[in-house]
Every structure is written in C-alpha cells, then in structure tokens.
Design an enzyme around this catalytic site. Structure first.
Site, mmCIF file in Angstrom:
data_model
loop_
_atom_site.group_PDB
_atom_site.id
_atom_site.type_symbol
_atom_site.label_atom_id
_atom_site.label_comp_id
_atom_site.label_asym_id
_atom_site.label_seq_id
_atom_site.Cartn_x
_atom_site.Cartn_y
_atom_site.Cartn_z
ATOM 1 C CG ASP A 75 14.329 7.343 3.101
ATOM 2 O OD1 ASP A 75 14.247 6.220 2.900
ATOM 3 O OD2 ASP A 75 16.125 6.893 3.993
ATOM 4 C CB THR A 133 18.393 23.459 -1.928
ATOM 5 O OG1 THR A 133 18.672 22.377 -3.260
ATOM 6 C CG2 THR A 133 17.049 24.302 -2.415
ATOM 7 C CG ASP A 135 18.920 22.449 -6.538
ATOM 8 O OD1 ASP A 135 20.093 22.169 -6.992
ATOM 9 O OD2 ASP A 135 18.561 21.387 -7.063
ATOM 10 C CG MET A 177 24.830 18.710 -9.925
ATOM 11 S SD MET A 177 24.773 18.485 -8.200
ATOM 12 C CE MET A 177 25.558 16.469 -8.293
ATOM 13 C CD GLU A 230 21.614 18.601 -12.372
ATOM 14 O OE1 GLU A 230 22.053 17.211 -12.911
ATOM 15 O OE2 GLU A 230 20.864 18.932 -11.281
ATOM 16 N NE ARG A 291 39.144 16.896 -25.366
ATOM 17 C CZ ARG A 291 39.220 16.530 -26.873
ATOM 18 N NH1 ARG A 291 38.148 16.219 -27.468
ATOM 19 N NH2 ARG A 291 40.165 15.687 -27.663
ATOM 20 N NE ARG A 300 24.815 17.486 -2.597
ATOM 21 C CZ ARG A 300 23.884 16.281 -3.488
ATOM 22 N NH1 ARG A 300 23.251 16.401 -4.636
ATOM 23 N NH2 ARG A 300 23.770 15.268 -3.211
HETATM 24 O O1 F6P Z 1 19.041 18.952 -5.245
HETATM 25 C C1 F6P Z 1 20.874 19.304 -5.018
HETATM 26 C C2 F6P Z 1 21.118 18.484 -6.279
HETATM 27 O O2 F6P Z 1 22.214 18.557 -6.010
HETATM 28 C C3 F6P Z 1 20.671 18.364 -7.704
HETATM 29 O O3 F6P Z 1 20.981 19.802 -8.347
HETATM 30 C C4 F6P Z 1 20.744 17.454 -8.826
HETATM 31 O O4 F6P Z 1 19.931 17.261 -9.266
HETATM 32 C C5 F6P Z 1 20.196 16.187 -7.720
HETATM 33 O O5 F6P Z 1 20.614 16.996 -6.026
HETATM 34 C C6 F6P Z 1 21.649 14.776 -6.880
HETATM 35 O O6 F6P Z 1 20.128 14.744 -6.512
HETATM 36 P P1 F6P Z 1 22.162 13.213 -5.907
HETATM 37 O O7 F6P Z 1 22.792 13.262 -5.073
HETATM 38 O O8 F6P Z 1 20.460 12.354 -4.988
HETATM 39 O O9 F6P Z 1 22.510 11.975 -7.308
#
Ligand code: F6P
Length: 373
Positions: A75, A133, A135, A177, A230, A291, A300
């Site tokens: 949010d 993060t 990322d 990711m 991604e 594949r 995560r």
């Molecule tokens: O920012 C962290 C992250 O895991 C990104 O790598 C990914 O694009 C996104 O969050 C996924 O978000 P959610 O958990 O909201 O699907």
C-alpha cells in the site's frame, strides 16, 4: 528524554527483515533506552493503528527467521484502497504518528518505500529508512539486504538444473526475479555458470541466443542453461517499453502520460508468459528440447544468509545511532564497511540498474556467456 519510535516493513518481504527489526529494536531499547512499537502490514497498519509490541522477548529468536514478524504490504500512503475506493491517507498517518507521540518512524523497504517515506518527510514526519529487496535495485547503497540470500537460492537452483539438463541434452530456461533490474539473474547466472544470461538492461535477440546454443552443440555440449531475468525483453519490445517509460516519466501532457501508461500496461500483460515463449522459440530454432523453471517466491523465502544477517544488523543498529543523533529524512545506506545517511531526495524515484558495461558482465563475456545481444 526517552525517544519513541515506530517501525514498519513495506513492499515485498525479503530475508533479513527480522534481523533488521532486531538490530534497530535492540540497539534502540537496550543501548539507547528508547521505546519502540511495530506497525503491522506496512503503511496500512499505520493508517489503521494496528500495532505490535516489540519489547525484548519479541526481538529474541528472530535473527534467523525469514519474512517479517510485522507483516508487510504494497500500500502507498497517498493511494490506498479503503472501502473499495482509492484514497489519500497521508493525513491519517500524520495524525496517528503524532497521537502516539513518535519521535521517528523507521520504514524498511525497497524503491517504493523510499518514495513513500519521502512523502511523509514532506509532511513533517521524522522518517528514516533501510534498504531491503532481493532485487538489489535501490539507489545510493552498495547492496540491499535480501539480495545475498536470494542470490544463494537462485545459484543453487542453477547448479541443480545443470545435472538434469546435461542428462537429457536439454535447454533449461530458469526464470529469476529482479523486477526491472538484472542483478539477481546476473549474479546467479555467473555463480551458477549459466550459458546464457538475459537481463532487462540488455535487450536480447532470440536468434543470437539460439546461435550461442548451437555453437555449444557443435563443440560437443548438447545442453544449455539460460538464466532469464523476469524483466528481460527482446529488442523490439524493449525499444517500445523504454520509449513509453521515458514519456511516462516526463510527459508533455496528461493525455500523453495516460497513453504511455496504457502502452506499458499492454507490454506487461503480453510479457507474462515471456519465459514460456522464449523456451518454445529456442526449441524451434535449435532442435533441442527445452524446459522452464520459474523460481518465483522461493527466492524470497527462508532463512537469511550470514551476509544478509550481518548487513541488516549493521544498518539496523546504525539507524538507532542516527535516531539518537536526531538525523532524520535519510536512508541508511551500505558504503563499503560504513553505514552512511543519504537524504531521501537523492534516493526516491531512482533505480540502481546494472550498467551494461559492468565488470560482472565483462567477466561473464570473457568466460563465453552469451547475453543474447
Ligand atoms: O521486489 C521484489 C520482488 O520479488 C520482485 O523481484 C518481483 O518482481 C516482485 O517482488 C513480486 O512481487 P509480489 O510478491 O507482489 O508478487
């Protein structure tokens, strides 16, 4: 006078958040004699006054735990869905902050959280942030906590995919990711020895990837691992994306901004099955079976790595030091061995992308990795 601080975690969760909460909390309470309270589920908890006591006992035993004990959410204070409507809730946040007599609000989050924190700073709140993060795309810091753990998970996955790809003489495309940055795919691709690494910062040509794989076959290696971020895009799509993104950031009119947003949304919709279609095209072009493995939220989850625990503890305790010194409106960044306070204005709205000539990329090219360009 005892200082009162609030803390929340916002955005996607990442390993190391609990270690950071512990770092801030223990240093604040035991070292500086401050009082700390947690807000649940990101900025929403601050709006709805949903809190969690964070005294000594709660902070014990969380160093190694994944996720966040506070809960998190995506949010935004100024665009929150309340009763089915999108509302600006910043004034409610300001009211609740003052009603609790807070001296500071600590926000643990990624790029979006830095922007939201700046918004609250502009409303007069004493905000301080930590960069988390998987990322690793937050500007101003060498690294974010969560990245090292996710890097280990993605690398382990590529290691495991090697033996099965080898046994079946297949291509395996592993989707990693990273949102719009390629740090995770690049790091894991190098560490895991992927043959092809595709990242958002370098647009790819599928024919070039196929040629790299065919060359491997000609040299007797009839399997290949493709680590695809991604957010990686083929050349034509990337051009369209960057054009629309530039317009969205600096539109000449409201109409132009709306149009650009539409284009970006359309690209995003079409991008959802990019990895699947990439795998299909590679199958057609190389004659090898292909594949896919989408690592997704596995990256995560779970226990933070030792490096992330150290980083989160360093930044968390430095955050308590800054609060004690009355330094607010900053993000606590990692710079070498130092923890440095960077004004939120310098961080918010910026993304740390992989420079296309980054040393990691140059090294990968020298060991024969293809970037599809
Ligand atoms: O920012 C962290 C992250 O895991 C990104 O790598 C990914 O694009 C996104 O969050 C996924 O978000 P959610 O958990 O909201 O699907």
């Amino acid at each position: 006078m005892t200082k009162h601080i609030g803390i929340l975690t916002a955005g996607g969760d990442s390993p190391g958040l609990n270690a950071a909460i512990r770092g801030v909390g223990k240093a604040a309470q035991s070292y500086y004699d401050m009082q700390i309270i947690g807000f649940r589920d990101g900025f929403r908890g601050l709006v709805e006054n949903r809190t969690m006591a964070l005294d000594g006992a709660v902070l014990s035993d969380i160093l190694t735990r994944g996720g966040t004990i506070l809960g998190t959410g995506r949010d935004k204070p100024n665009r929150m869905t309340v009763g089915g409507k999108t509302m600006d809730m910043t004034d409610v946040i300001v009211e609740n902050y003052h009603a609790r007599h807070l001296d500071a609000l600590v926000c643990l989050g990624g790029g979006g959280t830095q922007k939201n924190a700046l918004l609250l700073k502009e409303k007069g709140l004493n905000v301080i942030t930590l960069p988390k993060t998987i990322d690793n795309d937050v500007s101003g810091t060498d690294v974010t906590f969560g990245y090292d753990t996710a890097l280990g998970i993605a690398t382990d996955a590529i290691d495991r995919l090697h033996s099965t790809a080898h046994s079946h003489h297949r291509i395996i495309v592993a989707e990693i990711m990273g949102h719009r940055s390629g740090w995770l795919a690049l790091g894991a691709g190098i560490a895991g020895g992927a043959d092809v690494i595709l990242i958002p910062e370098i647009a790819y040509d599928v024919e070039r990837i196929a040629e790299a794989i065919r060359m491997r076959v000609r040299s007797g290696k009839n399997f290949s691992i493709v680590a695809v971020s991604e957010g990686a895009m083929p050349i034509g799509v990337a051009e369209k994306f960057h054009q629309a993104d530039a317009i969205k950031r600096a539109p000449k009119s409201k109409k132009e901004k709306k149009e650009a947003k539409k284009v970006l949304a359309q690209i995003e919709r079409e991008h959802i099955d990019n990895t699947l279609s990439l795998s299909g095209k590679l199958e057609e072009l190389t004659g090898l079976e292909s594949r896919i493995t989408i690592l997704g939220h596995l990256q995560r989850g779970g226990t933070p790595s030792a490096a992330d625990r150290i980083l989160a503890t360093r930044l968390g305790t430095a955050c308590a030091d800054l609060i004690d010194a009355g330094t607010y409106g900053v993000m606590v960044a990692a710079r070498g061995e130092e923890a440095v306070a960077i004004p939120l204005e310098e961080v918010a709205g910026k993304k740390k992308l992989v420079p296309p000539n980054h040393a990691w990329i140059e090294s990968a090219r020298r060991v024969g990795t293809s970037f599809g360009d």
